[in-house]
Write an enzyme that holds these catalytic residues in place. Structure first.
Site, PDB file in Angstrom:
ATOM      1  N   CYS A 155       0.839  -1.199   0.000  1.00 45.95           N
ATOM      2  CA  CYS A 155       0.000   0.000   0.000  1.00 45.95           C
ATOM      3  C   CYS A 155       0.874   1.250   0.000  1.00 45.95           C
ATOM      4  CB  CYS A 155      -0.922  -0.002   1.222  1.00 45.95           C
ATOM      5  SG  CYS A 155      -1.995   1.447   1.313  1.00 45.95           S
ATOM      6  N   LYS A 156       0.760   2.045  -1.043  1.00 45.90           N
ATOM      7  CA  LYS A 156       1.548   3.273  -1.126  1.00 45.90           C
ATOM      8  C   LYS A 156       1.018   4.356  -0.197  1.00 45.90           C
ATOM      9  CE  LYS A 156       3.113   2.599  -5.880  1.00 45.90           C
ATOM     10  NZ  LYS A 156       3.101   3.133  -7.267  1.00 45.90           N
TER      11      LYS A 156
END
Length: 371
Positions: A155-156
């Site tokens: 997850c950025k």
């Protein structure tokens, strides 16, 4: 580094091509969401959180009548505080496999992967890069360059991998953010309706006794009251409402998607694996059908065209392209190249973890997850 194909070529876990630029995993494994460099998505996340918090607690809640004001402070404040805590925990946790955390020295660079020696990064539950034995659900993340236990996706937005150690904190982050957005929309709609019906209801704060002009409003109550004109308040309200609605749509999709995954007892990674297999099977079936030909955007049956070039492109895209419902957290390579993954179970073109290894360096159009 030599990235030409060949059995003697040593490469990192995955070399990916993004807009004609070769992107490689970090040589130093990432520990958690605070490992540098911070992805700009994470910076945007914190900027939005701070901005919406200021707008909620210093602009719009102070406009509410006394009976509603304190309820809004308690409910919305509790949700925002809970979101902050679980967001920080999800970011700070190291989701790596337990053996990686015990035996790995994060200050040391990762070795290069020699394809002439090993067919896969992980074989028989042993990672040839992390040099440890891992559990069955572990995958080697290309963005963190380490083995993540119970890998779901990278997850950025939290700048961290989501695995079994921090999944429920990630889920709580999404759920609390969605709830916070709903509370803010309710407050904004109430303020809008009262402004149109009876603006005096929004001017119950004692400091308004000194404000005689009905077109003058006070922001940042009660600590730092600033007088502004109605137009400024309207502009701020519309911008916040637009940002809130956009965020709610994306977060709502992501929350529903993960509820669906939990009901199916699947991870995001497994969902993308299965979906890509289905898309690949459909594509192969179309290619083998002698009556259906797809060439240069035209969908034809026998000698008769069934549609225009634009329709052909649309039909072809529907067969070849899949977009994950959580596209702001994850992305999947859309070129059908099976060289994008490394693992021991099943090949996939998902770029979330390392699955099936090939004898050539991996080159894909899409390289990273997008959270």
């Amino acid at each position: 580094m030599d990235t030409r194909s060949g059995s003697q070529c040593s490469v990192t876990p995955e070399a990916i091509r993004n807009n004609e630029e070769l992107v490689l995993p970090p040589r130093i494994s990432r520990v958690n969401g605070w490992s540098l460099p911070l992805h700009y998505f994470r910076v945007v996340t914190w900027a939005v959180f701070v901005g919406l918090s200021l707008a909620t607690f210093r602009i719009f809640i102070p406009l509410l009548p006394h009976s509603w004001k304190y309820i809004a402070y308690v409910v919305t404040g509790g949700i925002f505080s809970f979101h902050l805590v679980v967001h920080l925990i999800a970011s700070c946790i190291d989701p790596a496999d337990s053996n990686v955390r015990l035996m790995k020295n994060y200050s040391q660079p990762m070795p290069l992967f020699d394809r002439s020696k090993h067919a896969h990064v992980i074989q028989n539950q042993f990672c040839h890069l992390c040099k440890v034995t891992v559990n069955k659900k572990t995958k080697h993340c290309i963005s963190c360059n380490k083995c993540v236990s119970g890998f779901d996706h990278h997850c950025k937005w939290i700048n961290n991998c989501v695995g079994s150690r921090n999944y429920w904190f990630f889920f709580s982050t999404v759920a609390s953010a969605t709830a916070g957005m709903l509370c803010l929309i309710a407050i904004l709609l109430y303020v809008l309706v009262q402004y149109l019906v009876n603006p005096r209801v929004l001017r119950t704060d004692p400091r308004y006794e000194d404000v005689k002009n009905m077109n003058t409003w006070l922001l940042f109550l009660p600590l730092f009251p600033v007088q502004v004109q109605t137009l400024i308040v309207v502009i701020i309200r519309m911008l916040v409402l637009l940002l809130d609605l956009l965020g709610l749509v994306q977060l709502g999709q992501l929350l529903i998607f993960h509820i669906y995954l939990k009901a199916k007892k699947m991870t995001t990674f497994e969902y993308l694996i299965n979906t890509r297999k289905e898309e690949s099977s459909k594509h192969q079936a179309v290619r083998k059908d002698p009556y259906v030909q797809m060439d240069k955007g035209f969908l034809q049956q026998g000698a008769g065209a069934l549609g225009s070039s634009a329709q052909g492109v649309k039909a072809k895209s529907s067969l070849l392209i899949y977009k994950c419902p959580c596209h702001f957290c994850t992305s999947v390579n859309q070129d059908g190249d099976s060289k994008a993954q490394e693992a021991d179970d099943a090949p996939s073109t998902s770029t979330l973890g390392l699955q099936q290894e090939t004898t050539e360096p991996m080159k894909t159009d899409s390289a990273e997850s997008e959270d």
